[in-house]
Design a protein around this motif. Structure first.
Motif, mmCIF file in Angstrom:
data_model
loop_
_atom_site.group_PDB
_atom_site.id
_atom_site.type_symbol
_atom_site.label_atom_id
_atom_site.label_comp_id
_atom_site.label_asym_id
_atom_site.label_seq_id
_atom_site.Cartn_x
_atom_site.Cartn_y
_atom_site.Cartn_z
ATOM 1 N N GLY A 79 2.554 0.194 0.258
ATOM 2 C CA GLY A 79 1.789 0.859 1.306
ATOM 3 C C GLY A 79 2.185 2.312 1.433
ATOM 4 O O GLY A 79 3.370 2.663 1.296
ATOM 5 N N ILE A 80 1.199 3.177 1.697
ATOM 6 C CA ILE A 80 1.421 4.616 1.848
ATOM 7 C C ILE A 80 0.762 5.069 3.143
ATOM 8 O O ILE A 80 -0.414 4.795 3.377
ATOM 9 C CB ILE A 80 0.823 5.394 0.653
ATOM 10 N N GLU A 81 1.530 5.766 3.991
ATOM 11 C CA GLU A 81 1.030 6.239 5.282
ATOM 12 C C GLU A 81 1.284 7.729 5.431
ATOM 13 O O GLU A 81 2.437 8.194 5.380
ATOM 14 C CB GLU A 81 1.716 5.468 6.418
ATOM 15 N N THR A 82 0.194 8.500 5.627
ATOM 16 C CA THR A 82 0.296 9.954 5.803
ATOM 17 C C THR A 82 -0.762 10.464 6.775
ATOM 18 O O THR A 82 -1.250 11.573 6.640
ATOM 19 C CB THR A 82 0.122 10.687 4.451
ATOM 20 N N SER A 83 -1.123 9.668 7.771
ATOM 21 C CA SER A 83 -2.255 10.026 8.614
ATOM 22 C C SER A 83 -1.953 11.102 9.639
ATOM 23 O O SER A 83 -2.862 11.761 10.127
ATOM 24 C CB SER A 83 -2.793 8.787 9.341
ATOM 25 N N CYS A 84 -0.658 11.296 9.974
ATOM 26 C CA CYS A 84 -0.327 12.303 10.983
ATOM 27 C C CYS A 84 0.964 13.010 10.593
ATOM 28 O O CYS A 84 0.984 13.770 9.635
ATOM 29 C CB CYS A 84 -0.236 11.657 12.365
ATOM 30 N N ASP A 85 2.051 12.762 11.316
ATOM 31 C CA ASP A 85 3.280 13.516 11.071
ATOM 32 C C ASP A 85 4.448 12.652 10.617
ATOM 33 O O ASP A 85 5.588 13.080 10.675
ATOM 34 C CB ASP A 85 3.677 14.309 12.314
ATOM 35 N N GLU A 86 4.184 11.434 10.183
ATOM 36 C CA GLU A 86 5.192 10.623 9.509
ATOM 37 C C GLU A 86 4.756 10.389 8.073
ATOM 38 O O GLU A 86 3.612 9.984 7.831
ATOM 39 C CB GLU A 86 5.405 9.268 10.198
ATOM 40 N N THR A 87 5.673 10.651 7.146
ATOM 41 C CA THR A 87 5.442 10.302 5.749
ATOM 42 C C THR A 87 6.149 8.981 5.512
ATOM 43 O O THR A 87 7.342 8.850 5.811
ATOM 44 C CB THR A 87 6.024 11.366 4.799
ATOM 45 N N ALA A 88 5.445 7.971 4.998
ATOM 46 C CA ALA A 88 6.046 6.645 4.906
ATOM 47 C C ALA A 88 5.565 5.899 3.667
ATOM 48 O O ALA A 88 4.428 6.072 3.216
ATOM 49 C CB ALA A 88 5.732 5.831 6.159
ATOM 50 N N ALA A 89 6.455 5.072 3.152
ATOM 51 C CA ALA A 89 6.140 4.187 2.026
ATOM 52 C C ALA A 89 6.842 2.857 2.265
ATOM 53 O O ALA A 89 7.949 2.817 2.814
ATOM 54 C CB ALA A 89 6.580 4.799 0.698
ATOM 55 N N ALA A 90 6.203 1.772 1.880
ATOM 56 C CA ALA A 90 6.775 0.448 2.108
ATOM 57 C C ALA A 90 6.263 -0.522 1.058
ATOM 58 O O ALA A 90 5.206 -0.313 0.457
ATOM 59 C CB ALA A 90 6.426 -0.061 3.509
ATOM 60 N N VAL A 91 7.015 -1.592 0.865
ATOM 61 C CA VAL A 91 6.576 -2.701 0.015
ATOM 62 C C VAL A 91 6.653 -3.965 0.855
ATOM 63 O O VAL A 91 7.691 -4.258 1.469
ATOM 64 C CB VAL A 91 7.448 -2.849 -1.243
ATOM 65 N N VAL A 92 5.552 -4.696 0.913
ATOM 66 C CA VAL A 92 5.462 -5.921 1.704
ATOM 67 C C VAL A 92 5.035 -7.063 0.802
ATOM 68 O O VAL A 92 4.237 -6.878 -0.124
ATOM 69 C CB VAL A 92 4.454 -5.734 2.871
ATOM 70 N N GLU A 93 5.556 -8.220 1.080
ATOM 71 C CA GLU A 93 5.221 -9.417 0.311
ATOM 72 C C GLU A 93 4.462 -10.396 1.196
ATOM 73 O O GLU A 93 4.901 -10.692 2.318
ATOM 74 C CB GLU A 93 6.511 -10.069 -0.207
ATOM 75 N N ARG A 94 3.335 -10.888 0.705
ATOM 76 C CA ARG A 94 2.540 -11.886 1.423
ATOM 77 C C ARG A 94 2.586 -13.195 0.666
ATOM 78 O O ARG A 94 2.278 -13.240 -0.532
ATOM 79 C CB ARG A 94 1.092 -11.420 1.582
ATOM 80 N N GLN A 95 2.970 -14.273 1.359
ATOM 81 C CA GLN A 95 3.066 -15.587 0.741
ATOM 82 C C GLN A 95 1.697 -16.283 0.760
ATOM 83 O O GLN A 95 0.810 -15.929 1.551
ATOM 84 C CB GLN A 95 4.096 -16.443 1.485
ATOM 85 N N PRO A 96 1.493 -17.293 -0.073
ATOM 86 C CA PRO A 96 0.209 -18.006 -0.083
ATOM 87 C C PRO A 96 -0.166 -18.628 1.261
ATOM 88 O O PRO A 96 -1.355 -18.805 1.561
ATOM 89 C CB PRO A 96 0.426 -19.094 -1.144
ATOM 90 N N ASP A 97 0.851 -18.961 2.082
ATOM 91 C CA ASP A 97 0.546 -19.545 3.391
ATOM 92 C C ASP A 97 0.186 -18.496 4.437
ATOM 93 O O ASP A 97 -0.054 -18.826 5.604
ATOM 94 C CB ASP A 97 1.718 -20.401 3.882
ATOM 95 N N GLY A 98 0.155 -17.207 4.039
ATOM 96 C CA GLY A 98 -0.214 -16.139 4.944
ATOM 97 C C GLY A 98 0.948 -15.475 5.641
ATOM 98 O O GLY A 98 0.748 -14.488 6.371
ATOM 99 N N SER A 99 2.155 -15.966 5.454
ATOM 100 C CA SER A 99 3.316 -15.337 6.077
ATOM 101 C C SER A 99 3.699 -14.077 5.306
ATOM 102 O O SER A 99 3.357 -13.918 4.131
ATOM 103 C CB SER A 99 4.497 -16.305 6.123
ATOM 104 N N GLY A 100 4.422 -13.187 5.962
ATOM 105 C CA GLY A 100 4.758 -11.916 5.340
ATOM 106 C C GLY A 100 6.231 -11.585 5.443
ATOM 107 O O GLY A 100 6.956 -12.110 6.295
#
Length: 346
Positions: A5-26
């Motif tokens: 994920g990449i976020e630059t919409s305002c004044d925070e620069t951010a990057a993240a990696v998220v994992e989603r399981q088949p059951d919908g949990s994260g």
């Protein structure tokens, strides 16, 4: 499924990696946020051109850091998610173009994420909240009450007719010489003040509907501050306490109206989610806890680290949409304005 994920919409620069399981949990594998407070503090608010340049300078490094913390390379990702709006157009272009470049080079699908949807879906990442639910979205630029029926199906029941609540906090802080960002500064002062000293208005409280208004409250604060000049420390603390109390009661009143409507349309025992930067305010949280108890509702609030702008929520929104078979083309534009109701659903 792993998504960058990449976020630059305002004044925070951010990057993240998220994992989603088949059951919908994260699960959050990495979440890196770089604030630009120092760059904008001298101007008393965000300067769009400065923000965009700061994103350019920092984004590649933050993405590399997030990928290293997650322990995976681009080949191990299942998609790239980047905020495409709403927000400052210069910053959005930086993040979205970077996301497109990585997606094209790595041969991965792209998701152009709506920033508001990312906030609204955060509770599904942290608490596996099931649809439908009600979201009170309170940020620097938006104040909305939204019924979340399903992914991509949002009904906005109330919005601000003038200032957003976060903007009102910032403007009151500026009036009182508390600096920027204003929300935390006002909250700190309010903790030392008397909320009953000033009879500030509760705009639209008790009126039909779920809309908000904070302009009149802000004007009332300005009038009192000018009347008391020069302000001493007690004046400042009491004004902040009175202003915050008015905000809290206004949010509670409008949310109560929305809970009644939600119960009528979706059944008893509603789920209420509060999201956005102002959700970090402890007085707001405490009042919503009390409100939820009175209305037999379950309240979910994200961890403080996920209240403000961050890339974990962007990555999660991307994962949710990819799991539903949704992706975006390389010609998808950045959008400074992008209402939730215009988001496509599966």
């Amino acid at each position: 499924m792993r998504v960058l994920g990449i976020e630059t919409s305002c004044d925070e620069t951010a990057a993240a990696v998220v994992e989603r399981q088949p059951d919908g949990s994260g699960r959050i594998l990495a979440n890196v946020v770089l604030s630009q407070l120092e760059e904008h503090a001298a101007f008393g608010g965000v300067v769009p051109e400065i923000a965009a340049r700061a994103h350019v300078e920092a984004l590649d490094r933050l993405i590399a850091q997030a990928m290293a913390e997650a322990g995976c390379g681009f080949a191990g990702l299942d998609g790239i998610a980047a905020t495409a709006g709403p927000g400052l157009i210069g910053g959005l272009l930086v993040g979205l173009m970077t996301g497109k470049a990585i997606a094209a080079a790595a041969g991965k699908p792209l998701v152009a994420v709506n920033h508001l949807e990312a906030h609204a879906l955060t509770a599904r990442l942290t608490d596996a909240v099931a649809f439908p639910y009600l979201v009170l979205l309170v940020t620097g630029g938006h104040t909305q009450i939204v019924a979340v029926e399903a992914l991509g199906r949002y009904r906005c029941w109330g919005t601000t007719i003038d200032d957003a609540v976060g903007e009102a906090f910032d403007k009151v802080a500026k009036m009182l010489g508390l600096g920027w960002p204003g929300g935390p500064a006002v909250e700190r002062q309010a903790a030392e003040g008397d909320p009953d000293r000033f009879a500030f208005p509760r705009p639209l409280a008790g009126r039909p509907g779920c809309d908000f208004s904070f302009s009149g409250l802000k004007t009332a604060v300005r009038i009192e501050a000018q009347r008391l000049q020069p302000l001493d420390d007690r004046d400042v603390a009491d004004i902040c306490a009175g202003f915050q109390a008015a905000v809290v009661e206004t949010l509670a009143d409008r949310t109560a109206a929305a809970l009644h409507r939600f119960r009528a349309g979706y059944g008893p025992h509603p789920t209420l989610v509060v999201a956005g930067g102002v959700a970090a305010n402890q007085a707001v949280r405490a009042r919503l806890v009390e409100l939820a108890g009175r209305h037999d509702a379950r309240l979910f609030a994200p961890p403080l680290a996920l209240c403000g702008d961050n890339a974990a929520m962007v990555a999660w929104a991307g994962a949710e949409r990819l799991a539903a078979g949704l992706a975006d083309g390389m010609d998808t534009p950045a959008r400074a304005r992008w209402p939730l109701e215009e988001i496509g659903s599966p």
